[in-house]
Write a protein that holds these residues in place. Structure first.
Motif, mmCIF file in Angstrom:
data_model
loop_
_atom_site.group_PDB
_atom_site.id
_atom_site.type_symbol
_atom_site.label_atom_id
_atom_site.label_comp_id
_atom_site.label_asym_id
_atom_site.label_seq_id
_atom_site.Cartn_x
_atom_site.Cartn_y
_atom_site.Cartn_z
ATOM 1 N N SER A 142 63.178 10.626 2.242
ATOM 2 C CA SER A 142 64.089 9.734 1.517
ATOM 3 C C SER A 142 65.483 10.325 1.327
ATOM 4 N N PHE A 143 65.677 11.622 1.641
ATOM 5 C CA PHE A 143 66.964 12.278 1.456
ATOM 6 C C PHE A 143 67.949 11.840 2.542
ATOM 7 N N VAL A 144 69.243 11.923 2.212
ATOM 8 C CA VAL A 144 70.303 11.663 3.193
ATOM 9 C C VAL A 144 71.354 12.754 3.072
ATOM 10 N N ALA A 147 69.577 11.276 8.297
ATOM 11 C CA ALA A 147 68.349 11.296 7.494
ATOM 12 C C ALA A 147 67.172 11.634 8.390
ATOM 13 N N HIS A 166 63.052 7.835 7.604
ATOM 14 C CA HIS A 166 63.716 7.303 6.416
ATOM 15 C C HIS A 166 63.451 5.796 6.317
ATOM 16 N N ASP A 208 71.383 5.064 -4.637
ATOM 17 C CA ASP A 208 70.370 5.727 -5.465
ATOM 18 C C ASP A 208 69.615 6.821 -4.706
ATOM 19 N N SER A 209 70.050 7.141 -3.506
ATOM 20 C CA SER A 209 69.370 8.158 -2.703
ATOM 21 C C SER A 209 69.706 9.556 -3.206
ATOM 22 N N ARG A 210 68.861 10.506 -2.867
ATOM 23 C CA ARG A 210 69.152 11.913 -3.138
ATOM 24 C C ARG A 210 69.978 12.446 -1.963
ATOM 25 N N TRP A 211 71.210 12.864 -2.254
ATOM 26 C CA TRP A 211 72.139 13.308 -1.214
ATOM 27 C C TRP A 211 72.167 14.838 -1.137
ATOM 28 N N ASP A 228 73.442 0.541 -0.349
ATOM 29 C CA ASP A 228 72.030 0.708 0.020
ATOM 30 C C ASP A 228 71.545 2.134 -0.211
ATOM 31 N N LEU A 229 72.490 3.083 -0.232
ATOM 32 C CA LEU A 229 72.118 4.497 -0.389
ATOM 33 C C LEU A 229 72.599 5.075 -1.717
#
Length: 314
Positions: free
Chosen positions: A252-254, A184, A188, A203-206, A200-201
């Motif tokens: 915020s992306f991963v 990230a 982040h 709901d992240s945008r992947w 924890d991730l």
């Protein structure tokens, strides 16, 4: 009614290299006179040669307009392959010169994104032995690289044969056990946590590979085994540069990357590796060639860089 194209044997027996040069010149200049001058023909001779090409291929390749000669859709297709043939002949000459000189030659290599550091390390060692070697490197997905191998466009590729429906068409050597990491932006929100769980991730945008690619399948398996729904709103790309650009602009992306690429990017402050353990193992990288294909001496030297040098397990 579908237009009938002559057979391959008919085309190869009637088409000449000088005619291909004329097609390229016509595409470049849009003028029969200028194209004729470039390939050392008279204008009537060039006009006759164009008619012969169109008869050989069974298609109209150019139309006359007030701007000069313009290629038809079929003409654009033929011109593209004419340029490829001309390029291949240039490469043939380079290879012959290199072989005669005993230290040159040419190598066309394919590589998937995660294996780029592995390829560059081996290639650096090879170039120390063959400093006059010319190299073409194509980075793409395993599926695309295997197609280029099928077409003879690559000498070999570092990829995976498991994605092919006909893996028996290739010879392969397992050369590296890949490990993956979640990366990230250095800013982040969770970058400073000591440990993370996949929830924890969730709901992240992947940023991910396309569906059915090995790295994507591994990530889907991780979500499934964690009893989590796989993210719906994805950014799909096979480009390392696009992935890095998205992470740079969106804190915020991963994304999922090979450890080798992730460590390289982190070393230069481009990304950070998030402390998320992954339980699934990915398939090893393979050094792939066409089954039964002839290998040049420089291709064999590149293979030797993997088979003769001890490799550290990833």
């Amino acid at each position: 009614m579908t237009q009938e194209i002559p057979s391959l044997s008919s085309i190869t027996s009637r088409l000449h290299l000088k005619q291909l040069r004329l097609l390229i010149a016509l595409a470049d200049h849009g003028s029969l006179l200028k194209a004729a001058e470039q390939v050392a023909l008279t204008q009537p001779g060039a006009s006759k040669a164009l008619q012969e090409i169109e008869t050989t291929l069974g298609a109209q390749l150019f139309v006359r307009t007030n701007r000069g000669l313009e290629a038809t859709d079929l003409g654009h297709c033929v011109i593209r392959y004419a340029r490829l043939i001309q390029t291949d002949l240039a490469h043939l000459r380079e290879d012959m010169i290199g072989i005669l000189q005993g230290h040159g030659g040419r190598l066309a290599l394919g590589v998937i994104m995660g294996a780029v550091p592995l390829l560059t390390d081996a290639l650096t060692r090879l170039l120390e032995k063959r400093p006059a070697l010319s190299v073409e490197i194509v980075e793409d997905t395993s599926a695309r690289l295997l197609r280029l191998l099928d077409q003879g466009r690559l000498d070999m590729a570092i990829c995976r044969t498991s994605i092919s429906q006909q893996p028996h068409l290739y010879d392969s050597i397992d050369i590296h056990n890949e490990k993956l990491a979640v990366v990230a932006n250095i800013h982040h929100p969770l970058a400073r946590r000591e440990t993370l769980q996949l929830t924890d991730l969730a709901d992240s945008r992947w940023v991910v590979y396309s569906a059915n690619m090995p790295m994507r399948l591994l990530l889907e398996r991780e979500f499934h085994e964690a009893n989590l729904r796989f993210p719906l709103h994805l950014l799909e790309t096979t480009s390392a540069f696009t992935t890095l650009s998205l992470l740079q602009r969106n804190p915020s992306f991963v994304a999922l990357m090979s450890v080798d690429v992730a460590q390289f990017c982190t070393r230069f402050g481009m990304t950070t590796i998030l402390p998320l353990p992954l339980h699934s193992r990915s398939e090893p990288y393979q050094l792939v060639t066409r089954h039964g294909g002839m290998r040049s001496s420089v291709a064999q030297l590149f293979i030797d860089e993997f088979t003769e040098t001890p490799k550290e397990e990833a």
